[in-house]
Design a protein around this motif. Structure first.
Motif, PDB file in Angstrom:
ATOM      1  N   GLY A  47       0.803  -1.211   0.000  1.00  0.00           N
ATOM      2  CA  GLY A  47       0.000   0.000   0.000  1.00  0.00           C
ATOM      3  C   GLY A  47       0.834   1.259   0.000  1.00  0.00           C
ATOM      4  O   GLY A  47       2.062   1.245  -0.128  1.00  0.00           O
ATOM      5  N   ARG A  48       0.124   2.371   0.154  1.00  0.00           N
ATOM      6  CA  ARG A  48       0.761   3.682   0.163  1.00  0.00           C
ATOM      7  C   ARG A  48       0.110   4.545   1.241  1.00  0.00           C
ATOM      8  O   ARG A  48      -1.117   4.649   1.313  1.00  0.00           O
ATOM      9  N   VAL A  49       0.947   5.125   2.090  1.00  0.00           N
ATOM     10  CA  VAL A  49       0.495   6.084   3.100  1.00  0.00           C
ATOM     11  C   VAL A  49       1.088   7.421   2.694  1.00  0.00           C
ATOM     12  O   VAL A  49       2.317   7.561   2.597  1.00  0.00           O
ATOM     13  N   THR A  50       0.247   8.414   2.438  1.00  0.00           N
ATOM     14  CA  THR A  50       0.779   9.662   1.900  1.00  0.00           C
ATOM     15  C   THR A  50       0.014  10.865   2.437  1.00  0.00           C
ATOM     16  O   THR A  50      -1.196  10.811   2.669  1.00  0.00           O
ATOM     17  N   GLY A  51       0.757  11.952   2.678  1.00  0.00           N
ATOM     18  CA  GLY A  51       0.153  13.221   3.070  1.00  0.00           C
ATOM     19  C   GLY A  51      -0.601  13.180   4.377  1.00  0.00           C
ATOM     20  O   GLY A  51      -1.574  13.910   4.551  1.00  0.00           O
ATOM     21  N   SER A  52      -0.149  12.358   5.315  1.00  0.00           N
ATOM     22  CA  SER A  52      -0.883  12.182   6.568  1.00  0.00           C
ATOM     23  C   SER A  52      -0.043  12.676   7.739  1.00  0.00           C
ATOM     24  O   SER A  52       1.179  12.543   7.749  1.00  0.00           O
TER      25      SER A  52
END
Length: 207
Positions: free
Chosen positions: A40-45
């Motif tokens: 997955g991708r975790v972004t801008g958090s």
């Protein structure tokens, strides 16, 4: 890749989350135990607090995130890329790394305690400030074009860890870096670092 990912509004406290993209802008507490985050991708958090216990993070891109007071204990990170991340007060405890990259990140007031790499760990253009590496095992990794401020190496194994291109003048615990790959010029940086750790006195000439 992005078309194959589904949006995830939350991260479960346990279990498995796969093929996801997490973009929730602000999270008070990101917590998971005995779980798995896969592909997955975790972004801008931005998370005020992160607690991962016995979590496997596999094939993840973690980008443009800000984590404060994060603790990852007894976790496994495999094929994980941190890019342009701000990690403040992060603790990696008894955790295993395999093919983990920190690129253009800020790792500040952090503690890596008994982190063992089973595949290369690479730091690229990363600010490492007020951070301690305690009994870590990072053979064969690299630290390239990084800025080190008040960084302490307390024991561990760094044989063939490539630190060419990073200024080592201000590190503490330079003796722990035995076996690292350096340039001839860095010998003087390490010598200066060792001298700075000694309580040397320079008395004035009595004559």
């Amino acid at each position: 890749m992005e078309d194959e990912l589904h949006p995830a509004g939350t991260v479960p406290t346990s279990g498995k989350l796969a093929d996801f993209v997490f973009t929730t802008p602000q999270v008070r507490h990101l917590a998971m135990s005995d779980g798995r985050l896969l592909g997955g991708r975790v972004t801008g958090s931005e998370a005020q607090r992160v607690t991962f216990d016995r979590v496997r993070l596999e094939s993840l891109f973690i980008e443009d995130v800000s984590w404060t007071s994060a603790q990852l204990t007894d976790c496994t990170l495999s094929r994980v890329v941190f890019r342009r991340c701000k990690l403040l007060g992060t603790r990696f405890v008894a955790t295993r790394f395999s093919n983990v990259v920190f690129e253009d990140c800020r790792l500040e007031y952090a503690d890596l305690d008994r982190v063992v790499s089973e595949g290369p760990v690479v730091f690229v253009r990363t600010l490492v400030n007020e951070t301690t590496f305690s009994d870590c095992r990072f053979p064969g990794g690299a630290m390239t074009e990084c800025e080190l401020k008040s960084v302490t190496f307390a024991g561990g194994d760094y044989v063939d860890f490539d630190v060419r291109g990073t200024d080592l003048t201000t590190v503490r615990g330079a003796a722990s870096l035995s076996g690292t790959l350096i340039t001839p010029e860095q010998r003087y940086q390490l010598a200066e670092a060792l001298v700075n750790e000694l309580d040397l006195r320079y008395p004035e000439d009595d004559a």
